[in-house]
Design a protein around this motif. Structure first.
Motif, short mmCIF file in Angstrom:
data_model
loop_
_atom_site.label_atom_id
_atom_site.label_comp_id
_atom_site.label_asym_id
_atom_site.label_seq_id
_atom_site.Cartn_x
_atom_site.Cartn_y
_atom_site.Cartn_z
N THR A 129 30.28 0.01 38.46
CA THR A 129 30.20 1.22 39.28
C THR A 129 31.81 1.39 39.71
O THR A 129 32.61 0.70 39.70
N GLU A 130 32.03 2.69 40.10
CA GLU A 130 33.48 3.08 40.67
C GLU A 130 34.42 2.77 39.71
O GLU A 130 35.51 2.29 40.00
N ILE A 131 34.53 3.01 38.30
CA ILE A 131 35.28 2.90 37.33
C ILE A 131 35.79 4.18 36.97
O ILE A 131 36.84 4.01 36.13
N GLY A 132 35.44 5.24 37.53
CA GLY A 132 35.79 6.68 37.11
C GLY A 132 35.21 7.42 36.10
O GLY A 132 35.46 8.22 35.48
N LYS A 133 33.83 6.82 35.79
CA LYS A 133 33.26 7.60 34.61
C LYS A 133 32.63 9.09 35.07
O LYS A 133 32.54 9.79 34.20
N THR A 134 32.68 9.27 36.48
CA THR A 134 32.34 10.73 36.82
C THR A 134 33.58 11.53 36.46
O THR A 134 33.28 12.83 36.00
N VAL A 135 34.70 11.36 36.73
CA VAL A 135 35.63 11.89 36.41
C VAL A 135 35.76 12.09 34.86
O VAL A 135 36.37 13.33 34.48
N ALA A 148 35.29 1.91 30.48
CA ALA A 148 35.66 0.49 30.91
C ALA A 148 37.06 0.51 31.56
O ALA A 148 37.72 1.66 31.19
N ARG A 149 37.11 0.02 32.73
CA ARG A 149 38.34 -0.04 33.51
C ARG A 149 39.40 -0.91 32.52
O ARG A 149 39.04 -1.82 31.63
N THR A 150 40.62 -0.88 32.93
CA THR A 150 41.76 -1.67 32.27
C THR A 150 41.95 -2.86 32.98
O THR A 150 42.87 -3.62 32.48
N GLY A 175 40.40 6.33 23.51
CA GLY A 175 41.56 6.78 24.51
C GLY A 175 41.51 6.23 25.80
O GLY A 175 40.76 5.35 26.05
N ARG A 176 42.51 6.46 26.53
CA ARG A 176 42.69 5.76 27.58
C ARG A 176 43.12 7.05 28.75
O ARG A 176 44.05 7.46 28.73
N LEU A 177 41.87 7.23 29.75
CA LEU A 177 42.48 8.36 30.76
C LEU A 177 43.13 7.65 31.80
O LEU A 177 42.62 6.86 32.60
N PRO A 178 44.33 8.06 32.33
CA PRO A 178 44.89 7.49 33.33
C PRO A 178 44.47 7.95 34.82
O PRO A 178 43.75 8.92 34.80
N VAL A 179 44.76 7.22 35.81
CA VAL A 179 44.44 7.53 36.97
C VAL A 179 45.13 8.91 37.54
O VAL A 179 46.39 8.95 37.21
N ILE A 180 44.36 9.96 37.87
CA ILE A 180 44.89 11.27 38.08
C ILE A 180 44.85 11.54 39.53
O ILE A 180 43.74 11.45 40.32
#
Length: 215
Positions: free
Chosen positions: A11-17, A126-128, A177-182
């Motif tokens: 949870t809270e890894i950014g999958k909603t974004v 997945a988080r990094t 790919g890797r989505l950065p924190v925005i």
């Protein structure tokens, strides 16, 4: 109708974004079968705001921020997975899971059981950060053991090329790919027409061709 499922290692890894970026990029409809916890916004509201695309009503909208089965029990209900068949929409449906794969829906079924029943292609987010190799490889094994078709892994966070490569090598999976924190994705910063910053980052970093091939 085409369907793609977005799930995560935790949870809270950014999958909603990530889901919002995917919905926006593919002009899709979003669906969250079970929402556990309501704070400022639900995940459906976040995706609709960031993508400018429609979000369907949740199958279950629960107050307590906890595992779905515990949230439901706190309200005196039980989640009936037979009511969570994929809804028919025109075009593409993006369905986002809650938490990780082994989160219970009720006292008999895990979220993984529902995803396996859908038999739709799955993107694993997945988080990094430290620990992601173990969490991600375990999640990939669980998906495959359940017969779920895996599109690939989408990483979220700061670049960790060696870690990302290790996961894809041992997991035998595509790197999407890797989505950065925005920064600046809060309610005040984004309008209902979608978020340009998310669209730009998603288009620059996520391999949409690989995702389209799975549909």
């Amino acid at each position: 109708m085409s369907v793609i499922v977005v799930t995560g290692t935790d949870t809270e890894i950014g999958k909603t974004v990530f889901s919002a970026g995917l919905v926006q990029a593919l002009n899709a409809t979003y669906w969250k079968p079970v929402q556990s916890g309501q704070e400022e916004e639900t995940d459906s509201q976040i995706v609709a705001r960031l993508s400018g695309c429609p979000a369907l009503p949740e199958g279950y909208l629960l107050q307590l921020p906890a595992s779905p089965h515990l949230s439901a029990e706190a309200e005196g209900v039980e989640i009936d997975s037979t009511t969570l068949d994929l809804p028919d929409v025109e075009g593409l449906l993006v369905a986002e899971g809650a938490g990780g794969l082994m989160v219970p829906l009720n006292r008999q079924e895990l979220y993984l059981d529902l995803i396996a029943r859908w038999r739709a292609p799955v993107i694993l987010c997945a988080r990094t950060k430290l620990g992601t190799i173990n969490h991600t490889l375990l999640s990939l094994k669980a998906l495959r053991d359940a017969g779920c078709p895996v599109v690939g892994v989408a990483f979220i966070g700061n670049a960790q090329p060696e870690v990302e490569q290790t996961i894809c090598q041992f997991g035998g999976v595509s790197h999407l790919g890797r989505l950065p924190v925005i920064d600046g994705l809060g309610r005040a910063a984004s309008g209902g027409t979608g978020c340009a910053a998310l669209a730009q980052a998603f288009g620059d970093t996520i391999n949409l061709d690989l995702i389209r091939e799975a549909l």
